[in-house]
Design a protein around this motif. Structure first.
Motif, mmCIF file in Angstrom:
data_model
loop_
_atom_site.group_PDB
_atom_site.id
_atom_site.type_symbol
_atom_site.label_atom_id
_atom_site.label_comp_id
_atom_site.label_asym_id
_atom_site.label_seq_id
_atom_site.Cartn_x
_atom_site.Cartn_y
_atom_site.Cartn_z
ATOM 1 N N ALA A 1 115.005 -14.802 108.888
ATOM 2 C CA ALA A 1 114.607 -14.038 110.085
ATOM 3 C C ALA A 1 113.214 -14.462 110.551
ATOM 4 O O ALA A 1 112.961 -14.631 111.746
ATOM 5 C CB ALA A 1 114.633 -12.543 109.783
ATOM 6 N N ILE B 1 114.806 -16.932 113.284
ATOM 7 C CA ILE B 1 115.127 -15.984 114.364
ATOM 8 C C ILE B 1 113.892 -15.600 115.169
ATOM 9 O O ILE B 1 113.891 -15.671 116.409
ATOM 10 C CB ILE B 1 115.834 -14.738 113.800
ATOM 11 C CG1 ILE B 1 117.147 -15.144 113.142
ATOM 12 C CG2 ILE B 1 116.087 -13.725 114.905
ATOM 13 C CD1 ILE B 1 117.914 -14.015 112.492
ATOM 14 N N ALA C 1 116.358 -7.763 112.673
ATOM 15 C CA ALA C 1 117.228 -8.902 112.354
ATOM 16 C C ALA C 1 117.826 -8.761 110.954
ATOM 17 O O ALA C 1 119.023 -8.991 110.744
ATOM 18 C CB ALA C 1 116.436 -10.212 112.455
#
Lengths: 304, 193
Positions: free
Chosen positions: B100, B104, B126
């Motif tokens: 994450a 992300i 996330a």
């Protein structure tokens, strides 16, 4: 091994700069509800640091006489766990200004410390969160506080810490790095005479710092001479102060009765009396919160 | 960062909790309570200030993910599978968090054109989304771990319900916080009366 490779690998040593950078990254990226789980994991990993683990274990045998090796192993984990939380809390404060909850013990002494017009010395130990305590005091009080720290042993870490402390220190809080026996002394004396408060950790002597003999948990030990010499020279009281972690982002601050280092013909006796008073306070605090005394080396040569 | 003088009971102030279930519990606990204790401590009003919540949710997540791994280790008897599942869960939670944080979050920031280093809220969302996805998949497998997945999803759903309730109670919650001093930013000296 080449010099450059040794230099690169030293970043990952226990005192290496990598762990500060990693902690900073974690504080900015790990969801807070996963923080306890992640810290529990990395605390277990750091138990692989044999020297630190053994140092804590030996200290525990002196603090808790009769304690056995296996329970002490788990107690050592608890010490490491609390240390991990205190450095994480400090990093979180530096980066995100997250402040913990504070409880007070010895409130009347805290008020005396805050309101006394003259300078004063706070003598504390490597317990709880020294850095956050100093920030709290600087935020809550109009008094100027000078926090004396031993420099980091690793040069890169030292540079990183000094850069970050300068960036995020609270107004009214100055940090002085004690890099030699006499370098800070005059500045500190001057600060005391100006009515400032000096905060020093008095439970460990770093190389190059003058020391006074002491007895701790029945073993010969040493404490830094600086606070006592300063208190005598400036004629200011010493306030024993201890910070203990009570839970997630929750600390208790205890301020003990102040004492003075009385100027007399017999300096040695004056220092002995003051050191004895300090070590009595220190023993009480450490016995009550041994799991937060972050002394990773044996405090006495007799324990090595 | 708000600091107020508070008492032990005021630790239940909703603004000190992150998840809706805990905020609702805090409001329920305090709404009719008389705050009798002396305000003798400094409380930080921050959404992640509760040890019970943070440790509770964190270790409950670890235990749940341990059960998922244990359920997938079909060759082992359950006690051994749980033992083996624990380190796997511990590591996987960190792998998911790192994913994450490193993949992300930078992508989202790039698309949204909002650079920054503090990815806590983004990563929290996330990671939770990934856990819900994993729970959804495991809940459909023929393993005892599906019960662990169902309880996870049930609690997520309950939290969503609590969040909805809190939305309708937001004025009451705000009033309670104001009464307790939650809107006051207090960095006054602790010695002042």
């Amino acid at each position: 091994m080449s010099e450059s490779r040794r230099s690169f690998l030293s970043r990952f040593g226990v005192y290496g700069v990598f762990w500060r950078q990693f902690l900073r990254w974690a504080v900015l990226n790990v969801p807070m509800w996963l923080e306890p789980v992640i810290l529990a994991f990395w605390t277990a990993l750091f138990l692989l640091w044999g020297a630190g683990r053994r140092g804590v274990s030996r200290n525990l045998r002196a603090i808790l006489p009769g304690s056995r090796a296996l329970p002490n192993f788990f107690r050592t984990y608890r010490v490491f766990w609390n240390f991990a939380w205190t450095i994480a809390d400090h990093m979180r404060f530096q980066e995100l200004r997250v402040v913990p909850d504070w409880e007070f013990d010895g409130l009347e002494n805290f008020r005396r410390l805050e309101s006394t017009p003259e300078g004063a010395i706070i003598l504390t130990a490597h317990m709880g969160n020294y850095d956050l305590g100093a920030h709290l005091f600087a935020t809550m009080s109009d008094r100027r506080i000078v926090m004396v720290r031993a420099p980091e042993t690793d040069a890169r870490t030292r540079e990183w810490v000094e850069r970050h402390h300068g960036r995020t220190a609270a107004e009214g809080l100055t940090i002085g790095f004690n890099t030699g026996a006499g370098e800070l002394a005059l500045d500190l004396l001057s600060a005391l005479r100006n009515g400032d408060i000096i905060a020093i950790q008095g439970d460990r002597v770093t190389p190059g710092i003058s020391a006074l003999p002491a007895k701790l948990f029945g073993h010969a030990a040493e404490v830094p001479a600086g606070p006592f010499a300063l208190a005598m020279a400036a004629g200011v009281p010493i306030f024993p102060l201890f910070i203990a972690r009570r839970g997630l982002r929750r600390y208790r601050l205890f301020v003990g009765e102040p004492f003075e280092v009385v100027r007399s013909r017999n300096r040695t006796e004056s220092f002995e009396r003051a050191v004895r008073r300090w070590t009595e306070e220190l023993e009480i605090a450490v016995r009550a919160a041994w799991f937060q005394w972050f002394n990773f080396a044996p405090f006495s040569k007799e324990l090595r | 960062m708000k600091l107020i003088k508070g008492s032990e009971e005021m630790r239940w102030m909703p603004s000190r909790y992150h998840f809706a279930l805990f905020r609702l519990a805090g409001w329920l606990r305090l709404r009719n309570a008389r705050i009798a204790g002396e305000r003798d401590r400094i409380l930080s009003l921050h959404r992640y200030q509760s040890g019970i919540e943070m440790s509770g949710v964190g270790f409950w997540t670890l235990l749940t993910v341990t059960c998922w791994f244990a359920g997938l280790l079909r060759g082992l008897p359950p006690p051994l599978a749980l033992l083996a599942g624990l380190p796997l869960a511990w590591i996987s939670l960190q792998v998911v968090t790192a994913f994450a944080a490193l993949v992300i979050a930078p992508l989202v920031r790039l698309v949204a054109r909002r650079p920054g280093e503090n990815n806590l809220a983004l990563n929290s969302f996330a990671v939770m989304l990934m856990l819900v996805a994993a729970a959804s998949w495991i809940s459909m497998q023929r393993t005892w771990a599906r019960f662990a997945a169902w309880q996870f999803l049930a609690l997520v759903a309950l939290n969503a319900l609590a969040a909805t309730l809190l939305f309708f109670l937001r004025d009451d919650v705000a009033r309670l916080e104001r009464t307790l001093g939650g809107e006051t930013s207090a960095s006054s000296s602790f010695s002042s009366p």
